[in-house]
Design a protein around this motif. Structure first.
Motif, mmCIF file in Angstrom:
data_model
loop_
_atom_site.group_PDB
_atom_site.id
_atom_site.type_symbol
_atom_site.label_atom_id
_atom_site.label_comp_id
_atom_site.label_asym_id
_atom_site.label_seq_id
_atom_site.Cartn_x
_atom_site.Cartn_y
_atom_site.Cartn_z
ATOM 1 N N UNK A 158 20.589 74.096 27.796
ATOM 2 C CA UNK A 158 20.059 74.726 26.589
ATOM 3 C C UNK A 158 18.768 75.498 26.824
ATOM 4 N N UNK A 159 18.092 75.224 27.960
ATOM 5 C CA UNK A 159 16.871 75.947 28.235
ATOM 6 C C UNK A 159 17.076 77.120 29.164
ATOM 7 N N UNK A 160 17.647 76.859 30.346
ATOM 8 C CA UNK A 160 17.783 77.911 31.342
ATOM 9 C C UNK A 160 19.031 78.757 31.147
ATOM 10 N N UNK A 161 20.177 78.104 30.882
ATOM 11 C CA UNK A 161 21.435 78.854 30.776
ATOM 12 C C UNK A 161 21.544 79.588 29.441
ATOM 13 N N UNK A 162 21.374 78.873 28.337
ATOM 14 C CA UNK A 162 21.522 79.467 27.007
ATOM 15 C C UNK A 162 20.220 80.016 26.438
ATOM 16 N N UNK A 163 19.095 79.527 26.916
ATOM 17 C CA UNK A 163 17.802 80.016 26.431
ATOM 18 C C UNK A 163 17.537 79.713 24.978
ATOM 19 N N UNK A 164 18.071 78.627 24.465
ATOM 20 C CA UNK A 164 17.922 78.306 23.050
ATOM 21 C C UNK A 164 16.612 77.587 22.742
ATOM 22 N N UNK A 165 16.102 76.795 23.685
ATOM 23 C CA UNK A 165 14.905 76.001 23.449
ATOM 24 C C UNK A 165 13.966 76.128 24.638
ATOM 25 N N UNK A 166 12.653 75.993 24.401
ATOM 26 C CA UNK A 166 11.701 75.946 25.524
ATOM 27 C C UNK A 166 11.878 74.658 26.314
ATOM 28 N N UNK A 176 6.660 75.544 15.849
ATOM 29 C CA UNK A 176 6.702 75.690 17.299
ATOM 30 C C UNK A 176 6.790 74.332 17.980
ATOM 31 N N UNK A 177 6.050 73.349 17.454
ATOM 32 C CA UNK A 177 6.126 72.011 18.048
ATOM 33 C C UNK A 177 7.493 71.391 17.810
ATOM 34 N N UNK A 178 8.061 71.623 16.618
ATOM 35 C CA UNK A 178 9.390 71.088 16.330
ATOM 36 C C UNK A 178 10.415 71.629 17.315
ATOM 37 N N UNK A 179 10.319 72.920 17.620
ATOM 38 C CA UNK A 179 11.251 73.534 18.567
ATOM 39 C C UNK A 179 11.028 72.980 19.977
ATOM 40 N N UNK A 180 9.782 72.831 20.378
ATOM 41 C CA UNK A 180 9.479 72.330 21.723
ATOM 42 C C UNK A 180 9.918 70.879 21.913
ATOM 43 N N UNK A 181 9.849 70.086 20.845
ATOM 44 C CA UNK A 181 10.172 68.663 20.963
ATOM 45 C C UNK A 181 11.640 68.349 20.699
ATOM 46 N N UNK A 182 12.445 69.365 20.397
ATOM 47 C CA UNK A 182 13.849 69.109 20.071
ATOM 48 C C UNK A 182 14.616 68.554 21.268
ATOM 49 N N UNK A 183 14.553 69.234 22.394
ATOM 50 C CA UNK A 183 15.267 68.742 23.579
ATOM 51 C C UNK A 183 14.735 67.392 24.064
#
Length: 317
Positions: A158-166, A176-183
């Motif tokens: 989800x980060x490197x291949x799809x680029x969906x999350x940091x 921004x924190x919610x997105x960073x802490x999702x994975x």
């Protein structure tokens, strides 16, 4: 048993337990290899002025019990000394790292409750059918997956291949924190979700066998009302207990997840402090985490008394 009386007794036992934990934590200084001065100096240049200051600050010329008493008095005021690595106050260092870890733990537990409770209830409601078998198989796979391995897989997919999350850092600001802490929250919560699903299923199966459930069906109540009003409510007790324990596990067990995702939380701080032998930070973190565990256990017990009247009646004798 009145809830106020119960809380009073538990608070007294909490104070006694914290005293024991604080004594054991303080003993780390005397049990650590080398002299106490060498441990407290750390990586800083050893000068006569610094040694004299540390001896006066930590009362190293007094007896062991006198040193513990002075340290405990300062700890009650949330003063755990200064870091041997940076010289900054330990309380400030913990305050900078603790919010991120709490947010990650709460996020993970919310995901666990949102997914685990409905899944467990559905598995119990459709017992021995394909829904139950699919959920049970998924929970077994989830419990078998190490959190750090799931985190690395999440980063790759989800980060490197799809680029969906940091894939690193905690972000700034709510969204921004919610997105960073999702994975990280998903990686941390997969095994906990599987465990809660199994526990909810077991509790719901026990409730579905009770006579009042048969009577509710005989009255002609709708399946939706039976499911939510009777089955879910009476299965809440093990869920509440498990949720509190999972919050503790999520906060104290996030060391590897925070390391994988480079999150500046208390887990990565603990690893860094142990590696650099920054004993004051280790002491402060240990006491704070112990207090957090005790408070969460108290909250779980109080919620249990509120949710289940049978516990209050049993306490009254």
């Amino acid at each position: 048993m009145a809830i106020a009386s119960f809380i009073g007794k538990r608070l007294a036992s909490m104070v006694a337990l914290l005293l024991v934990i604080s004594f054991l934590v303080f003993s780390l200084l005397s049990l650590s290899p080398g002299s106490a001065i060498a441990v407290l100096v750390g990586t800083r240049p050893s000068t006569p002025e610094l040694i004299a200051s540390l001896e006066a600050q930590h009362h190293l010329n007094d007896s062991f019990l006198a040193q513990y008493w002075h340290w405990m008095v300062d700890a009650v005021r949330l003063d755990f000394g200064r870091s041997t690595r940076s010289g900054a106050p330990v309380t400030g260092i913990i305050a900078d790292h603790l919010p991120v870890s709490i947010q990650l733990a709460v996020y993970a537990v919310v995901l666990v409750l949102v997914i685990g409770v409905p899944s467990g209830m559905l598995a119990a409601y459709y017992r021995d059918k394909w829904v139950d078998r699919g959920i049970s198989l998924s929970s077994v796979v989830g419990m078998s997956a190490p959190g750090f391995a799931v985190g690395i897989l999440m980063i790759f997919v989800f980060g490197l291949t799809l680029g969906m999350f940091p894939v690193y850092g905690a972000g700034s600001g709510f969204y921004d924190r919610l997105v960073h802490l999702t994975l990280p929250a998903i990686s941390l919560g997969i095994a906990l979700t599987a465990l809660l699903t199994r526990q909810t299923r077991a509790g719901a199966l026990n409730v579905l066998r009770q006579d009042f459930m048969t009577f509710a069906k005989a009255r002609g109540l709708s399946p939706t009302r039976i499911f939510f009003r009777y089955a879910l409510r009476n299965s809440a007790l093990p869920v509440v207990t498990a949720a509190g324990l999972m919050l503790i596990v999520a906060l104290s067990g996030a060391v590897l997840i925070e390391t994988v995702f480079s999150i500046p939380g208390v887990g990565s701080l603990m690893v860094q402090s142990v590696t650099e032998k920054d004993l004051p930070v280790v002491q402060g973190l240990t006491v704070c985490l112990a207090a957090f565990v005790i408070v969460v256990n108290l909250a779980v017990d109080v919620i249990t008394l509120v949710v289940d009247p049978r516990m209050r009646y049993a306490g009254k004798g």
